[in-house]
Write a protein that holds these residues in place. Structure first.
Motif, PDB file in Angstrom:
ATOM      1  N   ARG A  55     -17.566   0.412   6.000  1.00  0.00           N
ATOM      2  CA  ARG A  55     -19.028   0.405   5.888  1.00  0.00           C
ATOM      3  C   ARG A  55     -19.473   0.478   4.427  1.00  0.00           C
ATOM      4  NH1 ARG A  55     -21.683   0.937  10.276  1.00  0.00           N
ATOM      5  NH2 ARG A  55     -23.404   2.043   9.318  1.00  0.00           N
ATOM      6  N   SER A  56     -20.574  -0.156   4.131  1.00  0.00           N
ATOM      7  CA  SER A  56     -21.069  -0.189   2.750  1.00  0.00           C
ATOM      8  C   SER A  56     -21.591   1.167   2.294  1.00  0.00           C
ATOM      9  CB  SER A  56     -22.156  -1.252   2.598  1.00  0.00           C
ATOM     10  OG  SER A  56     -23.283  -0.923   3.396  1.00  0.00           O
ATOM     11  N   ASP A  57     -21.771   2.129   3.203  1.00  0.00           N
ATOM     12  CA  ASP A  57     -22.228   3.459   2.782  1.00  0.00           C
ATOM     13  C   ASP A  57     -21.104   4.288   2.169  1.00  0.00           C
ATOM     14  OD1 ASP A  57     -20.661   4.288   4.935  1.00  0.00           O
ATOM     15  OD2 ASP A  57     -22.352   4.982   6.147  1.00  0.00           O
ATOM     16  N   GLY A  58     -19.859   3.746   2.169  1.00  0.00           N
ATOM     17  CA  GLY A  58     -18.741   4.419   1.520  1.00  0.00           C
ATOM     18  C   GLY A  58     -18.119   5.531   2.333  1.00  0.00           C
ATOM     19  N   SER A  59     -18.480   5.665   3.598  1.00  0.00           N
ATOM     20  CA  SER A  59     -18.000   6.790   4.396  1.00  0.00           C
ATOM     21  C   SER A  59     -16.491   6.784   4.630  1.00  0.00           C
ATOM     22  CB  SER A  59     -18.734   6.834   5.747  1.00  0.00           C
ATOM     23  OG  SER A  59     -18.514   5.622   6.454  1.00  0.00           O
ATOM     24  N   THR A  60     -15.855   5.643   4.539  1.00  0.00           N
ATOM     25  CA  THR A  60     -14.403   5.575   4.755  1.00  0.00           C
ATOM     26  C   THR A  60     -13.704   4.920   3.570  1.00  0.00           C
ATOM     27  OG1 THR A  60     -14.627   3.463   5.889  1.00  0.00           O
ATOM     28  CG2 THR A  60     -14.676   5.448   7.260  1.00  0.00           C
ATOM     29  N   ALA A  61     -14.280   4.998   2.398  1.00  0.00           N
ATOM     30  CA  ALA A  61     -13.800   4.241   1.236  1.00  0.00           C
ATOM     31  C   ALA A  61     -12.342   4.537   0.879  1.00  0.00           C
ATOM     32  CB  ALA A  61     -14.702   4.504   0.031  1.00  0.00           C
ATOM     33  N   ASP A  62     -11.949   5.795   0.776  1.00  0.00           N
ATOM     34  CA  ASP A  62     -10.585   6.114   0.361  1.00  0.00           C
ATOM     35  C   ASP A  62      -9.557   5.629   1.380  1.00  0.00           C
ATOM     36  OD1 ASP A  62     -11.430   7.244  -1.998  1.00  0.00           O
ATOM     37  OD2 ASP A  62     -11.487   9.289  -1.186  1.00  0.00           O
ATOM     38  N   ALA A  63      -9.804   5.887   2.655  1.00  0.00           N
ATOM     39  CA  ALA A  63      -8.881   5.444   3.702  1.00  0.00           C
ATOM     40  C   ALA A  63      -8.784   3.929   3.725  1.00  0.00           C
ATOM     41  CB  ALA A  63      -9.340   5.969   5.059  1.00  0.00           C
ATOM     42  N   ASP A  64      -9.906   3.251   3.544  1.00  0.00           N
ATOM     43  CA  ASP A  64      -9.896   1.790   3.553  1.00  0.00           C
ATOM     44  C   ASP A  64      -9.122   1.223   2.370  1.00  0.00           C
ATOM     45  OD1 ASP A  64     -11.307   1.448   5.922  1.00  0.00           O
ATOM     46  OD2 ASP A  64     -13.233   1.587   4.918  1.00  0.00           O
ATOM     47  N   ARG A  65      -9.271   1.818   1.190  1.00  0.00           N
ATOM     48  CA  ARG A  65      -8.528   1.355   0.012  1.00  0.00           C
ATOM     49  C   ARG A  65      -7.026   1.520   0.209  1.00  0.00           C
ATOM     50  NH1 ARG A  65     -13.070   3.011  -2.956  1.00  0.00           N
ATOM     51  NH2 ARG A  65     -12.380   5.159  -3.052  1.00  0.00           N
ATOM     52  N   GLU A  66      -6.627   2.654   0.757  1.00  0.00           N
ATOM     53  CA  GLU A  66      -5.198   2.890   1.007  1.00  0.00           C
ATOM     54  C   GLU A  66      -4.659   1.927   2.058  1.00  0.00           C
ATOM     55  OE1 GLU A  66      -4.805   7.010   2.023  1.00  0.00           O
ATOM     56  OE2 GLU A  66      -5.641   7.654   0.088  1.00  0.00           O
ATOM     57  N   ARG A  67      -5.401   1.724   3.124  1.00  0.00           N
ATOM     58  CA  ARG A  67      -4.968   0.801   4.177  1.00  0.00           C
ATOM     59  C   ARG A  67      -4.867  -0.620   3.623  1.00  0.00           C
ATOM     60  NH1 ARG A  67      -8.713   0.819   9.136  1.00  0.00           N
ATOM     61  NH2 ARG A  67     -10.092  -0.105   7.607  1.00  0.00           N
ATOM     62  N   TRP A  68      -5.815  -1.007   2.775  1.00  0.00           N
ATOM     63  CA  TRP A  68      -5.805  -2.344   2.182  1.00  0.00           C
ATOM     64  C   TRP A  68      -4.577  -2.528   1.296  1.00  0.00           C
ATOM     65  CZ3 TRP A  68      -7.341  -7.032   2.817  1.00  0.00           C
ATOM     66  CH2 TRP A  68      -7.259  -7.946   1.767  1.00  0.00           C
ATOM     67  N   GLN A  69      -4.270  -1.550   0.461  1.00  0.00           N
ATOM     68  CA  GLN A  69      -3.119  -1.672  -0.429  1.00  0.00           C
ATOM     69  C   GLN A  69      -1.816  -1.767   0.364  1.00  0.00           C
ATOM     70  OE1 GLN A  69      -3.370  -2.150  -3.899  1.00  0.00           O
ATOM     71  NE2 GLN A  69      -1.339  -2.892  -3.377  1.00  0.00           N
ATOM     72  N   ARG A  70      -1.682  -0.976   1.405  1.00  0.00           N
ATOM     73  CA  ARG A  70      -0.492  -1.071   2.266  1.00  0.00           C
ATOM     74  C   ARG A  70      -0.408  -2.455   2.908  1.00  0.00           C
ATOM     75  NH1 ARG A  70      -2.106   3.907   3.946  1.00  0.00           N
ATOM     76  NH2 ARG A  70      -2.795   3.089   5.945  1.00  0.00           N
ATOM     77  N   PHE A  71      -1.529  -2.977   3.337  1.00  0.00           N
ATOM     78  CA  PHE A  71      -1.564  -4.308   3.948  1.00  0.00           C
ATOM     79  C   PHE A  71      -1.104  -5.371   2.950  1.00  0.00           C
ATOM     80  CE2 PHE A  71      -4.053  -8.210   4.839  1.00  0.00           C
ATOM     81  CZ  PHE A  71      -3.503  -8.538   6.069  1.00  0.00           C
ATOM     82  N   LEU A  72      -1.587  -5.304   1.713  1.00  0.00           N
ATOM     83  CA  LEU A  72      -1.146  -6.257   0.685  1.00  0.00           C
ATOM     84  C   LEU A  72       0.357  -6.130   0.462  1.00  0.00           C
ATOM     85  CD1 LEU A  72      -3.924  -6.022  -2.063  1.00  0.00           C
ATOM     86  CD2 LEU A  72      -3.560  -7.865  -0.398  1.00  0.00           C
ATOM     87  N   ASP A  73       0.833  -4.904   0.320  1.00  0.00           N
ATOM     88  CA  ASP A  73       2.252  -4.676   0.043  1.00  0.00           C
ATOM     89  C   ASP A  73       3.148  -5.112   1.196  1.00  0.00           C
ATOM     90  OD1 ASP A  73       1.431  -3.575  -2.358  1.00  0.00           O
ATOM     91  OD2 ASP A  73       1.679  -1.494  -1.697  1.00  0.00           O
ATOM     92  N   GLU A  74       2.762  -4.785   2.422  1.00  0.00           N
ATOM     93  CA  GLU A  74       3.637  -4.992   3.571  1.00  0.00           C
ATOM     94  C   GLU A  74       3.471  -6.342   4.257  1.00  0.00           C
ATOM     95  OE1 GLU A  74       2.743  -1.639   6.065  1.00  0.00           O
ATOM     96  OE2 GLU A  74       3.479  -0.199   4.571  1.00  0.00           O
ATOM     97  N   GLU A  75       2.304  -6.942   4.171  1.00  0.00           N
ATOM     98  CA  GLU A  75       2.054  -8.177   4.914  1.00  0.00           C
ATOM     99  C   GLU A  75       1.839  -9.398   4.012  1.00  0.00           C
ATOM    100  OE1 GLU A  75       2.311  -8.369   8.156  1.00  0.00           O
ATOM    101  OE2 GLU A  75       2.321  -6.237   8.670  1.00  0.00           O
ATOM    102  N   VAL A  76       0.964  -9.264   3.038  1.00  0.00           N
ATOM    103  CA  VAL A  76       0.576 -10.434   2.234  1.00  0.00           C
ATOM    104  C   VAL A  76       1.678 -10.818   1.252  1.00  0.00           C
ATOM    105  CG1 VAL A  76      -1.145 -11.417   0.681  1.00  0.00           C
ATOM    106  CG2 VAL A  76      -1.868  -9.832   2.489  1.00  0.00           C
TER     107      VAL A  76
END
Length: 149
Positions: A55-76
């Motif tokens: 969400r753009s309100d930043g309520s899950t920003a840290d978790a989303d950043r970590e999940r995104w980085q893992r996704f880049l590392d493990e999948e992309v």
């Protein structure tokens, strides 16, 4: 005639002279491949994948950043080890059921590729993200690309 007057006269008359045809026609730009990889500059495609990252309100920003980085590392990275680009984005869309506007921080993943096997890899990325994030969709666009290294 003084030198200044002579110089002004020569400049003025030179502006009146016809120019050559070559000067009127700009040189046509062409894509040139790197000498080390000349064949690689043909038949490329550009894929853009749009991932909702919370969400753009930043309520899950840290978790989303970590999940995104893992996704880049493990999948992309394992599917596109030659490289890709990631851009921060903002997206919004209207829910069909409630007509409310959803605003999301997003990531735009840009991948240049050749060959049909990469289309399967792109679809696998979409499925993996939806499974990890619970998102309903990942937008994919594919367009022809002129590439030069």
């Amino acid at each position: 005639m003084s030198r200044t007057l002579l110089a002004a006269f020569l400049l003025a008359t030179s502006l009146l002279l016809p120019t050559s045809h070559a000067a009127e026609t700009p040189a046509k730009a062409t894509m040139q491949g790197d000498a080390a990889r000349p064949a690689k500059a043909a038949r490329w495609q550009r894929a853009e994948l749009y991932f909702g990252l919370g969400r753009s309100d930043g309520s899950t920003a840290d978790a989303d950043r970590e999940r995104w980085q893992r996704f880049l590392d493990e999948e992309v990275t394992k599917r596109f080890p030659d490289g890709f680009s990631v851009l921060d984005a903002y997206g919004q869309w209207q829910r069909r059921d409630t007509k409310t506007i959803e605003r999301l921080n997003s990531k735009l993943l840009v991948i240049l590729f050749q060959g049909p096997q990469h289309r399967r890899d792109l679809d696998a990325l979409r499925a993996a993200w939806k499974q990890r994030s619970g998102d309903e969709s990942v937008l994919l666009t594919i367009t022809p690309a002129e590439v030069s290294f």
